[in-house]
Design a protein around this motif. Structure first.
Motif, mmCIF file in Angstrom:
data_model
loop_
_atom_site.group_PDB
_atom_site.id
_atom_site.type_symbol
_atom_site.label_atom_id
_atom_site.label_comp_id
_atom_site.label_asym_id
_atom_site.label_seq_id
_atom_site.Cartn_x
_atom_site.Cartn_y
_atom_site.Cartn_z
ATOM 1 N N MET A 57 0.817 -1.222 0.000
ATOM 2 C CA MET A 57 0.000 0.000 0.000
ATOM 3 C C MET A 57 0.849 1.270 0.000
ATOM 4 N N ARG A 58 1.611 1.460 1.081
ATOM 5 C CA ARG A 58 2.379 2.696 1.231
ATOM 6 C C ARG A 58 3.685 2.668 0.448
ATOM 7 N N GLY A 59 4.076 1.493 -0.055
ATOM 8 C CA GLY A 59 5.288 1.384 -0.843
ATOM 9 C C GLY A 59 5.011 1.313 -2.325
ATOM 10 N N TYR A 60 4.718 0.126 -2.807
ATOM 11 C CA TYR A 60 4.565 -0.124 -4.239
ATOM 12 C C TYR A 60 3.462 0.730 -4.867
ATOM 13 N N MET A 61 2.275 0.743 -4.250
ATOM 14 C CA MET A 61 1.158 1.486 -4.844
ATOM 15 C C MET A 61 1.325 2.990 -4.677
ATOM 16 N N MET A 62 1.833 3.428 -3.524
ATOM 17 C CA MET A 62 2.045 4.858 -3.317
ATOM 18 C C MET A 62 3.034 5.402 -4.350
ATOM 19 N N GLN A 63 4.136 4.707 -4.533
ATOM 20 C CA GLN A 63 5.122 5.160 -5.505
ATOM 21 C C GLN A 63 4.567 5.097 -6.931
ATOM 22 N N GLY A 64 3.933 3.973 -7.265
ATOM 23 C CA GLY A 64 3.418 3.804 -8.617
ATOM 24 C C GLY A 64 2.369 4.832 -8.984
ATOM 25 N N LEU A 65 1.393 5.023 -8.098
ATOM 26 C CA LEU A 65 0.333 5.998 -8.372
ATOM 27 C C LEU A 65 0.874 7.416 -8.406
ATOM 28 N N GLY A 66 1.857 7.697 -7.552
ATOM 29 C CA GLY A 66 2.460 9.024 -7.561
ATOM 30 C C GLY A 66 3.177 9.320 -8.861
ATOM 31 N N GLY A 105 -8.977 5.845 8.475
ATOM 32 C CA GLY A 105 -8.191 6.824 9.231
ATOM 33 C C GLY A 105 -6.799 6.318 9.547
ATOM 34 N N THR A 106 -6.705 5.022 9.880
ATOM 35 C CA THR A 106 -5.387 4.433 10.138
ATOM 36 C C THR A 106 -4.548 4.430 8.869
ATOM 37 N N GLY A 107 -5.180 4.074 7.739
ATOM 38 C CA GLY A 107 -4.473 4.098 6.470
ATOM 39 C C GLY A 107 -3.981 5.497 6.119
ATOM 40 N N LEU A 108 -4.816 6.499 6.395
ATOM 41 C CA LEU A 108 -4.429 7.886 6.123
ATOM 42 C C LEU A 108 -3.250 8.298 7.003
ATOM 43 N N PHE A 109 -3.306 7.923 8.269
ATOM 44 C CA PHE A 109 -2.211 8.225 9.199
ATOM 45 C C PHE A 109 -0.907 7.593 8.723
ATOM 46 N N LEU A 110 -0.967 6.317 8.328
ATOM 47 C CA LEU A 110 0.231 5.621 7.866
ATOM 48 C C LEU A 110 0.767 6.246 6.573
ATOM 49 N N GLY A 111 -0.147 6.683 5.697
ATOM 50 C CA GLY A 111 0.276 7.355 4.475
ATOM 51 C C GLY A 111 0.941 8.687 4.752
ATOM 52 N N ILE A 112 0.396 9.436 5.705
ATOM 53 C CA ILE A 112 0.960 10.742 6.050
ATOM 54 C C ILE A 112 2.372 10.590 6.608
ATOM 55 N N ILE A 113 2.556 9.648 7.539
ATOM 56 C CA ILE A 113 3.898 9.515 8.125
ATOM 57 C C ILE A 113 4.902 8.988 7.092
ATOM 58 N N THR A 114 4.417 8.220 6.119
ATOM 59 C CA THR A 114 5.306 7.743 5.062
ATOM 60 C C THR A 114 5.770 8.906 4.186
ATOM 61 N N LEU A 115 4.849 9.769 3.766
ATOM 62 C CA LEU A 115 5.206 10.891 2.907
ATOM 63 C C LEU A 115 6.003 11.960 3.657
ATOM 64 N N MET A 116 5.607 12.251 4.891
ATOM 65 C CA MET A 116 6.311 13.276 5.649
ATOM 66 C C MET A 116 7.722 12.835 6.020
ATOM 67 N N ASP A 117 7.887 11.550 6.324
ATOM 68 C CA ASP A 117 9.195 11.058 6.741
ATOM 69 C C ASP A 117 10.017 10.536 5.573
ATOM 70 N N GLU A 118 9.428 10.536 4.369
ATOM 71 C CA GLU A 118 10.120 10.101 3.155
ATOM 72 C C GLU A 118 10.615 8.660 3.242
ATOM 73 N N PHE A 146 -3.859 9.831 16.887
ATOM 74 C CA PHE A 146 -3.026 9.921 15.687
ATOM 75 C C PHE A 146 -2.515 11.338 15.438
ATOM 76 N N PRO A 147 -3.354 12.387 15.581
ATOM 77 C CA PRO A 147 -2.810 13.743 15.435
ATOM 78 C C PRO A 147 -1.705 14.060 16.445
ATOM 79 N N ILE A 148 -1.855 13.557 17.678
ATOM 80 C CA ILE A 148 -0.803 13.775 18.681
ATOM 81 C C ILE A 148 0.488 13.064 18.260
ATOM 82 N N LEU A 149 0.342 11.842 17.723
ATOM 83 C CA LEU A 149 1.517 11.107 17.256
ATOM 84 C C LEU A 149 2.198 11.833 16.099
ATOM 85 N N LEU A 150 1.409 12.426 15.201
ATOM 86 C CA LEU A 150 1.991 13.208 14.107
ATOM 87 C C LEU A 150 2.829 14.359 14.660
ATOM 88 N N LEU A 151 2.339 14.981 15.725
ATOM 89 C CA LEU A 151 3.095 16.067 16.349
ATOM 90 C C LEU A 151 4.392 15.548 16.955
#
Length: 319
Positions: free
Chosen positions: A165-174, A214-227, A280-285
């Motif tokens: 999800m956050r690897g192969y598909m995120m990169q491919g779709l991007g 929401g969990t998927g969105l959180f995992l996607g955000i930390i993947t993109l923000m943390d590269e 999750f928002p607290i964890l993002l912080l």
């Protein structure tokens, strides 16, 4: 530039189509064969197989045996992802995992320890506040068998989901759409939809999909923000492992020999929504402070660089 790491391999659209088809075939069909074969040898196994009911199949095989075969399908899927990336895309595992010079295992362990600690604290707080909702379920031998299976295989299951999800598909779709917001939203929705057959949805209703999406969105955000995938890999493994070992219920996907059994009437309550809208928002912080995240808008919604722009910047960095 995590999404742009795909440029280090072959990025033709047909390769991604072929790759997804191949992964699904290996994961959902070849990977399921050992489970189906095991069910076929048991009385009532064929009817449980035809029904597709997870609880029935678990009752036929026994909870630990069923868990093993269920997780084995994800092992097949993880191998398929790695083979597709290596042989169809000619891309390295490192570039699928992170934009850093090497995979940062300290990030994986930090995320794992942090979420394990929080999850355990929430579980035991709920047990303390509502003891009537739980019964002590500990049986030494079944629990030890569960622990071995869970510790060995759940990180492989969660890694498969992250790499797909956050690897192969995120990169491919991007790479295909040339933006970051679409792969973020699409993979988050797909992650939620893939859980729609879970027993929890049948018991709690479609509202529980808010938690999964929401969990998927959180995992996607930390993947993109943390590269990179490191934080998501640690978090997801911690989430599923603590859930499997500490608390079970007859109506969950992990109905196993956990330490406690939830005997309360299942309802969609605050405990399902608080993680998404508060924790999750607290964890993002926390993550953003620790790792110095900036430029949120561009990293989450900005455009993806062209191949030429990416390699020009990379050559400057290496220079």
């Amino acid at each position: 530039m995590y999404i742009e790491q795909a440029y280090k391999g072959l990025i033709d659209s047909w390769r991604y189509i072929l790759g997804i088809v191949g992964i699904v075939i290996v994961w959902q069909f070849l990977g399921a064969f050992p489970l189906l074969a095991a069910l076929a040898t048991k009385e009532g196994g064929m009817s449980a197989m035809m029904s597709g009911n997870i609880t029935e199949m678990s009752n036929v095989l026994g909870s630990n045996t069923f868990l093993f075969f269920m997780l084995l399908t994800f092992v097949f899927g993880l191998i398929a992802v790695f083979l597709v990336v290596k042989f169809i895309h000619k891309q390295s595992l490192k570039s699928l995992t992170t934009s850093r010079k090497k995979i940062d295992w300290k990030r994986v362990s930090f995320s794992f320890i942090l979420w394990s600690t929080i999850s355990v604290a929430f579980i035991f707080l709920d047990i303390y506040l509502s003891p009537e909702d739980y019964e002590f379920n500990f049986q030494l031998v079944p629990f030890l068998v569960l622990a071995v299976i869970a510790i060995a295989m759940i990180p492989l299951q969660t890694s498969m989901e992250e790499y797909l999800m956050r690897g192969y598909m995120m990169q491919g779709l991007g790479i295909i759409t040339k933006n970051r917001w679409f792969p973020l939203l699409f993979t988050s929705l797909l992650f939620g939809m893939l859980h729609i057959m879970n027993p929890e949805v049948d018991k709690l209703g479609y509202g529980i999909l808010i938690f999964y999406i929401g969990t998927g969105l959180f995992l996607g955000i930390i993947t993109l923000m943390d590269e990179g995938l490191e934080l998501a890999l640690g978090f997801h493994a911690a989430n599923n492992l603590t859930a499997a070992l500490l608390v079970t219920a007859d109506w969950t996907a992990f109905s196993v020999d956990s330490l406690y059994r939830d005997v309360s009437e299942p309802v969609l309550g605050w405990d399902m929504l608080v993680p998404v809208f508060v924790v999750f928002p607290i964890l993002l912080l926390v993550f953003s402070k620790k790792y110095g995240w900036t430029n949120w808008k561009n990293k989450l919604t900005g455009k993806v660089l062209s191949k030429e722009e990416f390699f020009k910047l990379e050559n400057l960095d290496n220079g």
